[in-house]
Scaffold this motif. Sequence first.
Motif, PDB file in Angstrom:
ATOM      1  N   THR A  58      -6.126   3.364   1.252  1.00 47.79           N
ATOM      2  CA  THR A  58      -6.284   3.647  -0.171  1.00 47.79           C
ATOM      3  C   THR A  58      -7.706   3.268  -0.572  1.00 47.79           C
ATOM      4  O   THR A  58      -8.438   2.610   0.177  1.00 47.79           O
ATOM      5  N   TRP A  59      -8.082   3.677  -1.774  1.00 57.00           N
ATOM      6  CA  TRP A  59      -9.428   3.362  -2.258  1.00 57.00           C
ATOM      7  C   TRP A  59      -9.625   1.847  -2.346  1.00 57.00           C
ATOM      8  O   TRP A  59     -10.680   1.337  -1.991  1.00 57.00           O
ATOM      9  N   LYS A  60      -8.597   1.129  -2.786  1.00 57.45           N
ATOM     10  CA  LYS A  60      -8.682  -0.322  -2.904  1.00 57.45           C
ATOM     11  C   LYS A  60      -8.864  -0.966  -1.528  1.00 57.45           C
ATOM     12  O   LYS A  60      -9.696  -1.864  -1.360  1.00 57.45           O
ATOM     13  N   GLU A  61      -8.103  -0.509  -0.544  1.00 55.19           N
ATOM     14  CA  GLU A  61      -8.239  -1.044   0.815  1.00 55.19           C
ATOM     15  C   GLU A  61      -9.616  -0.735   1.386  1.00 55.19           C
ATOM     16  O   GLU A  61     -10.231  -1.570   2.061  1.00 55.19           O
ATOM     17  N   THR A 119     -12.501  -0.185  -0.284  1.00 56.58           N
ATOM     18  CA  THR A 119     -13.548  -0.999  -0.908  1.00 56.58           C
ATOM     19  C   THR A 119     -13.449  -2.448  -0.464  1.00 56.58           C
ATOM     20  O   THR A 119     -14.475  -3.103  -0.254  1.00 56.58           O
ATOM     21  N   HIS A 120     -12.234  -2.950  -0.289  1.00 57.35           N
ATOM     22  CA  HIS A 120     -12.068  -4.327   0.186  1.00 57.35           C
ATOM     23  C   HIS A 120     -12.655  -4.482   1.590  1.00 57.35           C
ATOM     24  O   HIS A 120     -13.373  -5.450   1.866  1.00 57.35           O
ATOM     25  N   SER A 121     -12.375  -3.539   2.469  1.00 58.37           N
ATOM     26  CA  SER A 121     -12.917  -3.578   3.823  1.00 58.37           C
ATOM     27  C   SER A 121     -14.443  -3.497   3.802  1.00 58.37           C
ATOM     28  O   SER A 121     -15.118  -4.194   4.569  1.00 58.37           O
TER      29      SER A 121
END
Length: 64
Positions: free
Chosen positions: A24-27, A29-31
């Motif tokens: 996902t976009w959140k995953e 950006t977190h990575s």
Amino acid sequence: MFKKIVDYCKACYDELAHKTTWPTWKELTHSAVVVLSASLVIALVVWVMDVAFKFVMTQIYPTI
């Protein structure tokens, strides 16, 4: 020969479109933040080691 190439391309598409789980976009950006942070920390450690090595070398081999 051409049929093998077409079958291979279809299999690749099926794999990417239906069997692969994309982040996902959140995953994502977190990575990216984790990788950026780790890169900065490693760069800082290498810089500190470089400065320390330079200091030690100037103590052993002083410039004339």
